[in-house]
Structure formats: C-alpha cells, structure tokens
Design an enzyme around this catalytic site. Structure first.
Site, mmCIF file in Angstrom:
data_model
loop_
_atom_site.group_PDB
_atom_site.id
_atom_site.type_symbol
_atom_site.label_atom_id
_atom_site.label_comp_id
_atom_site.label_asym_id
_atom_site.label_seq_id
_atom_site.Cartn_x
_atom_site.Cartn_y
_atom_site.Cartn_z
ATOM 1 N N ASP A 178 20.721 -9.772 31.424
ATOM 2 C CA ASP A 178 21.204 -8.386 31.384
ATOM 3 C C ASP A 178 21.884 -8.099 30.049
ATOM 4 O O ASP A 178 22.109 -6.941 29.702
ATOM 5 C CB ASP A 178 22.205 -8.135 32.522
ATOM 6 N N GLN B 83 23.795 -7.660 40.203
ATOM 7 C CA GLN B 83 23.694 -6.194 40.230
ATOM 8 C C GLN B 83 25.091 -5.569 40.336
ATOM 9 O O GLN B 83 25.876 -5.927 41.213
ATOM 10 C CB GLN B 83 22.819 -5.756 41.422
ATOM 11 N N LYS C 183 13.284 -4.502 40.564
ATOM 12 C CA LYS C 183 13.262 -5.619 39.606
ATOM 13 C C LYS C 183 12.428 -6.772 40.160
ATOM 14 O O LYS C 183 11.624 -7.381 39.441
ATOM 15 C CB LYS C 183 14.701 -6.061 39.289
#
Ligand code: NAP
Length: 290
Positions: free
Chosen positions: A119, A96, A52
């Site tokens: 997200d 994460q 990412k």
C-alpha cells in the site's frame, strides 16, 4: 472534454501484469501472492477488499483474505501482522483502513514489514518516495500518476493544486507532482481546511486533484476553463432507486465541472480502479525486489 477512464487504464495495466505472471510461471518463478486484512464488517471496506481479491484472481496472483472481528485487540491484530510478515509465501499485504477506533492505525502501518508494504504507507516507503529512491508508491497517488501518463496529460511547468493533505492521498500526491520527471515538474499548491481563498486558488489550477472527502464539493466556479480535474473522492449516497441501495458520488460536481475541463476523471470508474492496479503493480515489484 476527454474522460480519464481509470477503468480502462486499470484493465490495460492488469492485462500487462497477467502477461508477466504467465512469464513467471513459464520460468518456474514465484507466483505473486497478495494478502488483505479486513477488520470488522464495514460495507465499503468489504467491497474494496473483495475488489482487490478479485483483481488478484484476474491477473493470476495468489490471494488470501484475513477476516478479523471488529473487537479484535490491537495486540492480536499486531500478532496477525507479524504472521504475515514472516510468511514466505505472502509477497505483500494490506490492512484495509479505516480500523476500529480502539486500534492505533499508525502503529499497525509501522508494524508491516517495509518489503511487504504494497500500500506504500510505511514511513520507509514514504521516505524513499521523497528521496526519489525505488519504493512502493502509495497506491492511489501512483494510480493517478499512471492515468496522467496514459492520457499524455501535459504536466511540466503547470500549476497543480491538490485539495487535501492526508498521508495516503493528498500529501504524497503533492510530492509526486513536484518530482523532476514526467508526470511531474509541476508547481504545486497543497491546500487543506485552513487554506484561505480556496476557490481562487483552485480556479488558477491547470491540474486540480481533489481528495477532500466531501461529496460534490468542487463546483464549476472553482475550475479554470481547459483544466484537468482528477476526482479522488468516493461517497456512497443512499438511493432506494438503485438495486444496491446506494449510488456513488465523487468530491467534484461532475455535471457542471466536466464541460469546462480538457480532461476529467469520473466517479465511479476513475481513480478507484487505478488504486487496485497500483496495488497489483506493487505486489509484482515486491516479488522482483525479493
Ligand atoms: P481525509 O484523510 O479525510 O483528508 C481530507 C483532507 O481534506 C484533509 O487534509 C482536510 O484538511 C481537507 N479538507 C477538509 N475540509 C476542507 C475544506 N473545507 N477546504 C479544504 N480542505 C479541506 O481524506 P482522504 O483519506 O485523503 O480521502 C479523501 C477522499 O478520497 C475520500 O472521499 C475517500 O473516500 C477517497 N479515497 C478514495 C480512494 C480511491 O481509491 N478512489 C482512495 C483513498 C481515498 P485538514 O488536514 O486541515 O483536516
């Protein structure tokens, strides 16, 4: 059979984003900045986060990696999130997953400011998605939608079967495929571990989206001739013949399923890269919505 290459589509999306960033720069606008919080040393999580960060560099975004010890307390992690919420330079950030067992993931997800929730896991983002309001779509389902669009895969009136009902993949995927738009307008069946006759249900799918988290679970007898199969699963299987020490497998037994398909996404090179592309798109959206 047409291979649905997330790698290719992701690369195209990233090129488009890079052009947008150049335009922002030329107009003296804010350069998008994505932060990622990584708790602990899980190898797979580290790989995903690094990918990412690398993608941010590729498109010209700013990026920040916040690395925290696996024994960080929930309160201290929430304090880090609060800092990112209040940092004006950070347009969006992700934490994460999975997190260590002593930390409540839902609490952490809800602590992220909805306007920075790139997200798309926050209840506000998911609620807006259900109501068809502009919002950050969850990155993996949004990436799959982008793939279907890119390959012009017909969806209207089709039977779409989703395996798995997780909050981050299966459930939002089923909602997006039923929306009154393209890609969408499917008749959707959402299946899970209590579903009966899974093989028969899958074999009736025009579009089968698999997010079960079990390596090579979907076999040829579960797939209709001419179906579209999207494999979300990703598993690291130890393999001493590989330099990395592992190989990647999906939730679909690719070799036997692929010959039956009109379209199929591989692992690796399928859904994974699209998740990253969606994250970057959401970060650009966060800047625009500011
Ligand atoms: P998850 O939270 O573990 O959910 C798995 C789902 O599968 C659950 O809903 C479960 O049902 C269902 N299931 C389990 N056994 C089943 C069975 N025998 N028959 C039918 N359904 C069954 O998984 P996830 O987070 O959605 O992830 C799924 C996979 O995608 C994993 O391999 C993950 O690593 C991968 N993934 C990839 C990306 C990417 O970017 N490529 C992103 C996210 C996830 P119950 O609800 O009844 O337990």
């Amino acid at each position: 059979m047409i291979l649905v290459s997330g790698k290719e589509v992701s690369s195209r999306v990233q090129d488009e984003i890079a052009i947008e960033v150049e335009k922002l720069k030329a107009n003296g606008g804010k350069i998008p900045h994505l932060a990622a919080v990584l708790v602990g040393e899980d190898g797979a999580s580290r790989t995903y986060v690094n990918a990412k960060v690398k993608a941010c560099e590729r498109v010209g975004f700013g990026s920040t990696l916040v690395k925290l010890d696996s024994d960080i307390s929930e309160a201290d992690l929430l304090a880090e999130i609060d800092k990112l919420n209040n940092d004006n330079d950070i347009d969006g950030f992700i934490v994460q997953l999975p997190l260590p067992k002593h930390i409540n993931e839902q609490k952490v997800t809800e602590a992220i400011a909805p306007e920075k929730d790139v997200d798309g896991f926050h209840p506000v983002s998911l609620g807006k998605m259900v109501l068809d309001l502009p919002s950050f779509l969850p990155a993996t389902p949004a990436g799959i939608i982008e793939m279907l669009r890119h390959y012009n895969i017909p969806t209207e009136g089709k039977h779409c079967v989703v395996i798995g009902r997780s909050h981050i993949v299966g459930s939002p995927m089923s909602i997006l495929m039923a929306r009154n738009t393209y890609p969408g307008n499917c008749t959707v069946t959402l299946t899970h571990s209590r579903t009966r006759n899974l093989t028969e249900i899958c074999a009736s799918a025009d579009i089968l989206i698999v997010a079960i988290g079990k390596p090579e679970f979907v076999t040829a007898d579960m797939v209709k001739e001419g179906a579209t199969v999207i494999d979300v699963g990703i598993h690291r299987i130890e393999d001493s013949s590989k330099k990395s020490g592992f190989r990647l497998l999906g939730d679909v037994k690719f070799d036997e399923v692929a010959p039956k398909c009109a379209f199929i996404s591989p692992v690796p090179g399928g859904v994974g890269p699209m998740t990253i592309a969606s994250l970057l798109k959401n970060t650009l959206l966060a800047v625009r919505l500011k």
